[in-house]
Design a protein around this motif. Structure first.
Motif, PDB file in Angstrom:
ATOM      1  N   GLY A 166       1.574  23.954 102.749  1.00 30.63           N
ATOM      2  CA  GLY A 166       0.797  24.118 101.522  1.00 30.63           C
ATOM      3  C   GLY A 166      -0.327  23.109 101.478  1.00 30.63           C
ATOM      4  O   GLY A 166      -0.196  21.979 101.933  1.00 30.63           O
ATOM      5  N   GLU A 201      -0.608  28.756 104.455  1.00 30.77           N
ATOM      6  CA  GLU A 201      -0.580  27.534 103.651  1.00 30.77           C
ATOM      7  C   GLU A 201      -1.175  27.778 102.266  1.00 30.77           C
ATOM      8  O   GLU A 201      -0.728  27.190 101.279  1.00 30.77           O
ATOM      9  N   GLU A 202      -2.182  28.644 102.189  1.00 31.66           N
ATOM     10  CA  GLU A 202      -2.740  29.001 100.881  1.00 31.66           C
ATOM     11  C   GLU A 202      -1.688  29.740 100.045  1.00 31.66           C
ATOM     12  O   GLU A 202      -1.570  29.517  98.834  1.00 31.66           O
ATOM     13  N   SER A 243       0.979  27.272  98.842  1.00 33.73           N
ATOM     14  CA  SER A 243       0.438  26.426  97.770  1.00 33.73           C
ATOM     15  C   SER A 243       0.476  27.160  96.441  1.00 33.73           C
ATOM     16  O   SER A 243       0.889  26.603  95.412  1.00 33.73           O
ATOM     17  N   LYS A 288       4.101  27.585  95.207  1.00 31.37           N
ATOM     18  CA  LYS A 288       4.658  26.315  94.738  1.00 31.37           C
ATOM     19  C   LYS A 288       4.106  25.953  93.361  1.00 31.37           C
ATOM     20  O   LYS A 288       4.837  25.510  92.477  1.00 31.37           O
ATOM     21  N   ARG A 321      -1.693  21.525  99.052  1.00 34.42           N
ATOM     22  CA  ARG A 321      -1.659  20.450  98.066  1.00 34.42           C
ATOM     23  C   ARG A 321      -0.496  19.490  98.286  1.00 34.42           C
ATOM     24  O   ARG A 321      -0.231  18.649  97.449  1.00 34.42           O
ATOM     25  N   ASP A 322       0.190  19.612  99.388  1.00 34.41           N
ATOM     26  CA  ASP A 322       1.427  18.859  99.574  1.00 34.41           C
ATOM     27  C   ASP A 322       1.341  17.905 100.757  1.00 34.41           C
ATOM     28  O   ASP A 322       2.347  17.509 101.313  1.00 34.41           O
TER      29      ASP A 322
END
Length: 412
Positions: free
Chosen positions: A316, A80-81, A84, A87, A318-319
């Motif tokens: 991610g 996920e990092e 992020s 993206k 931030r999503d």
């Protein structure tokens, strides 16, 4: 069932939260292992060599960041990092801060300068080079044949054989180079269709997740059967993208459940109409590898397609609060479930989602609330402040789910 083992009263309803650790015993990679698995997949394919280089660059940058923060340089990086970071970089021109950033990392700027080399330019370069080459051959041969024409005995032979066959060969080679240019042009167009290499990598990661997380054998998750109590009302929320739990629910016809999908025109469409008469309600908070979005509708796939596709996922860091799609509604379902119920069983979750954590913290503010952790022996709740201050409300088994349910399987 596990709820009796946890000493939850039989008449009490339960909210169940599943994290990545709930799927690891089915030999599915966790969020840290996924990073390494996807990188290895990219390096094995020549077509993805550029994507692998970018992926490695992102990982090295995140490791450097963690090292500066005091973490070990050998610490694994969560997928996920990585997503992020990819993206943010792919959308960097749209960031509010972009007018104030004079330069990005030299590698990113290098990608910027080299990513949009048009296919048609390569096409024209190949064709021009060949025409120059073939033109030179023609001129040379014409000079030779001009001299040979002085000999009337071979004039007819040259006109009807050498010249004709040479022109045929050149036309054939012209066609071959046109075809080669077309193939190269189409390949580059396909690569550029995602705008740039970072966005292409973003799509490749989603395709890899489908390959690694789509479950066909329901028996891989047999250790989860004891959580599916047929007599108790359960709200099951999962943060996982895999279809492990669905494969179990669909295998046992006695396990009636509602997942917010309705059959409409031969497709399973997400309506968020949860059947309150069903004892088990199932929510996928971050989407699923078998969800796709078409014409502003979320469709659940029953079979894995042969071709690649982009599943509907929140991936991610931030999503998590996307305004589009069903995700805010699903998150509110989690909030409401915790407001209605007093017992929360958490399996394999590492408390890294800030929004989920906030709702759990609110849940703990209720005097009668209780949490039961089945998250393995390495989860140190003393380092999670909102858990530590409510330690008296938490039952920590310090066991993994397969270990915890092992002696219960015979009664399922």
């Amino acid at each position: 069932m596990i709820y009796s083992k946890l000493k939850i009263p039989e008449n009490e309803e339960v909210t169940l939260l599943l994290g990545a650790g709930a799927s690891i015993d089915a030999n599915l990679p966790g969020t840290y292992d996924l990073t390494e698995n996807i990188y290895n997949t990219l390096t094995e394919e020549l077509y993805f060599s550029d994507a692998a280089t970018i992926f490695g660059f992102i990982i090295s940058g995140l490791i450097q960041k963690k090292t500066k923060q005091g973490f070990s340089p050998f610490e694994k990086v969560n997928i996920e990092e990585v997503v992020s970071a990819i993206k943010i970089i792919s959308e960097r021109e749209d960031l509010e801060s972009s007018p104030f950033i004079a330069n990005w990392h030299p590698f990113i700027e290098y990608i910027d300068k080299n990513r949009n080399y048009p296919g048609r330019q390569i096409s024209s370069i190949i064709k021009k080079s060949f025409k120059d080459f073939s033109g030179g051959i023609k001129d040379s041969l014409k000079e030779i044949t001009g001299k040979l024409r002085n000999n009337k005995n071979i004039d007819t032979f040259i006109d009807h054989h050498i010249d004709r066959r040479l022109n045929d060969a050149i036309r054939s080679m012209d066609y071959s180079f046109d075809e080669l240019a077309r193939i190269l042009n189409n390949s580059l167009k396909n690569w550029e269709s995602s705008a740039n290499l970072f966005q292409k990598l973003y799509a490749v990661i989603h395709a890899s997740l489908v390959e690694k997380l789509w479950i066909k054998e329901s028996d891989r998750g047999i250790y989860l059967l004891p959580i599916l109590d047929k007599k108790r009302y359960l709200d099951i929320f999962t943060l996982n993208y895999d279809n492990l739990l669905e494969s179990i629910l669909n295998e046992d016809k006695k396990l009636e459940y509602s997942d917010g999908f309705d059959e409409i025109d031969g497709q399973k469409i997400l309506t968020l109409n949860f059947d309150q008469t069903k004892r088990i309600k199932f929510f996928k908070l971050h989407g699923s590898i078998n969800w796709v979005e078409e014409n502003q509708k979320v469709i659940q796939l029953t079979e894995k397609p042969d071709s690649d596709y982009i599943p509907l996922l929140i991936i991610g860091l931030r999503d998590k609060l996307r305004a589009d799609g069903p995700f805010l509604d699903l998150l509110f379902e989690f909030k409401n479930s915790l407001l209605r119920k007093n017992h929360l069983v958490i399996i394999g979750y590492r408390f890294q989602d800030l929004h989920i954590n906030k709702y759990i913290e609110i849940f703990l503010s209720k005097p009668e609330s209780r949490i039961y952790l089945i998250c393995g022996p390495n989860l140190d709740i003393s380092k999670i402040p909102f858990l530590n201050v409510n330690i008296e409300k938490i039952e920590n088994t310090k066991m993994y789910i397969k270990q915890f349910t092992g002696d219960l399987l015979h009664s399922v």
